[in-house]
Design a protein around this motif. Sequence first.
Motif, PDB file in Angstrom:
ATOM      1  N   SER A   1       0.806  -1.153   0.070  1.00 42.30           N
ATOM      2  CA  SER A   1      -0.143  -0.078   0.055  1.00 42.30           C
ATOM      3  C   SER A   1       0.772   1.154  -0.057  1.00 42.30           C
ATOM      4  CB  SER A   1      -1.136  -0.092   1.388  1.00 42.30           C
ATOM      5  OG  SER A   1      -0.007   0.471   2.377  1.00 42.30           O
TER       6      SER A   1
ATOM      7  N   GLY B   1      -1.873   5.034   3.060  1.00 41.53           N
ATOM      8  CA  GLY B   1      -2.658   6.036   3.538  1.00 41.53           C
ATOM      9  C   GLY B   1      -2.342   7.371   2.769  1.00 41.53           C
TER      10      GLY B   1
ATOM     11  N   ARG C   1      -2.972   6.488  -5.012  1.00 45.18           N
ATOM     12  CA  ARG C   1      -3.132   5.933  -3.753  1.00 45.18           C
ATOM     13  C   ARG C   1      -3.748   4.412  -3.796  1.00 45.18           C
ATOM     14  NH1 ARG C   1      -6.373   8.505   1.429  1.00 45.18           N
ATOM     15  NH2 ARG C   1      -6.654   6.443   2.485  1.00 45.18           N
TER      16      ARG C   1
ATOM     17  N   ASP D   1      -4.679   1.526  -1.368  1.00 40.74           N
ATOM     18  CA  ASP D   1      -5.053   1.031   0.056  1.00 40.74           C
ATOM     19  C   ASP D   1      -4.954  -0.747  -0.010  1.00 40.74           C
ATOM     20  OD1 ASP D   1      -5.154   3.446   1.020  1.00 40.74           O
ATOM     21  OD2 ASP D   1      -7.274   3.893   0.829  1.00 40.74           O
TER      22      ASP D   1
END
Length: 529
Positions: free
Chosen positions: A130, A133, A278, A280
């Motif tokens: 990931s 965040g 991004r 996650d």
Amino acid sequence: MKTRETSNRLGHFRNMTRLFIVTMSLTGSVAMAQTKDPVIDKIVAEATTNSQLEKLAHELIDGIGPRLVGTPQMKQANDWAVAKYKSWGISAKNEKWGDWKGWERGVSHIDMVYPRVKSLEGMQLAWSPSTNGKTITAEMIILADVEDSVAFAKWLPSVKGKFVMISMAQPTGRPDYNWQEFATKESFDKMRKERAQTTEAWRKRMSKTGYTAKTLPVALEKAGAAGVVMSNWSSGFGVNKIFSAYTTKIPTIDIGLEDYGLLFRLTESGTKPKIAVRTDSKDNGVVPVFNTIGEIRGTEKPEEYVMLSAHFDSWDGGTGATDNGTGTLTMMEAMRILKLVYPNPKRTILVGHWGSEEQGLNGSRAFVEDHPEIVQNLQALFNQDNGTGRIVNVSGQGFKDAGTYLTRWMAKLPDSLRLRIRSSFPGSPGGGGSDFASFVAAGAPGFSLSSLGWSYSNYTWHTNRDTYDKIVFDDLRDNAIVAAIMAYMASEDPERTSREKAPLQVNPRTGQPGTWPAVVKPIRKGPVN
């Protein structure tokens, strides 16, 4: 003028006609003609008038979704199947066969932010790290075309802080069938020549780095790249194959052909596009992994076994609908029907829903290793795993007498199903491809119920388009009938199936006779990168 008797006859005829129309509308492609075997008649009737396939598909494909080994969704599917079997009165359990990297997919946001703003179609690969965040914004760079590995080592520092594109840009996003329909022959030939040249040039570019497709992302990660960007096009409109990441710290993402081509062209022209990424995901450590096994206990020969088989896991670019949700649903529906109309089989009927087939048949290979008593006493195994299409091919898998008993069992299928199935006996033993091969390697009669394609290899096999809407439920209903009848016939047969192997054909390349596939040990701890 009609007499009362004539009117009654006409009314009776109309009612019978209505009943015939309703019956035919319920049965689809399978004729409801009575056979000499009431169990087979009941199998056909239950499958065609009370199918549970749509309901099961909605719960599994829509509700649970993709079933990547080691994810919570895979374990949720295992538990769902056990509960479903128990609700039908079928004994079932989850059987641990190994441990795997626990990972859970989250949201992928990929946007071009320079030279203009555009949301891009793409996603992180399985087991990709990931971005913790955060949104990473960086410039794009194309894998360099260098002279050799020495020159590549000198170029590597230039990737620091950038997203590196490691796939070629396709010259067209149109599949070949579209070109064949509309293009001139000259135009089509020109495109194919250009594509072949570009593909070969990119292969050489990759080779000159001194790395492989597996090791290159790791080298880019060590050199400080912001992320690895690829596009694994599957030769169809809007469809990419989604496999696993090899990086452990930076994200690896796949971008659809159209958007990848845009970024590639902008980078190549010196525009220096930037993307914001991004991804996650959760690393859940090491988790146990399972096969789901169901059982209808035999009454006369309980220590002999007939087995239905389909792998339960999937890649997770889509929802694993046709690879292998459809095989799973077929076998679950067949077991439901058998329990209802044939609750006391002569031999024990098992169903195996295997884990980690996609990484090398690991769940079924583990079962073969852990259960020699079942393998040694297996009457027959029937596996389905090549999409949503109706069953059209059965091979004897190299067993000398397979044609004798398989033909005898298939003779009981309704003509509308039997006549469409091609067979090859004794055939050649499958060395891989799907879980029946795990049993064949051990000398047990495992057979693949091979299906019609429905553009499987391009459009749904391991792709981002393998979703519920690609399921063809009429074909699945037929397949459930085939699986249930074959299991019933194998259970009832007074004879044990022979395991004698036919002589294998000479390999034309070596001039030597073929060899039977070797038993391969399962990988019990993964992922396999």
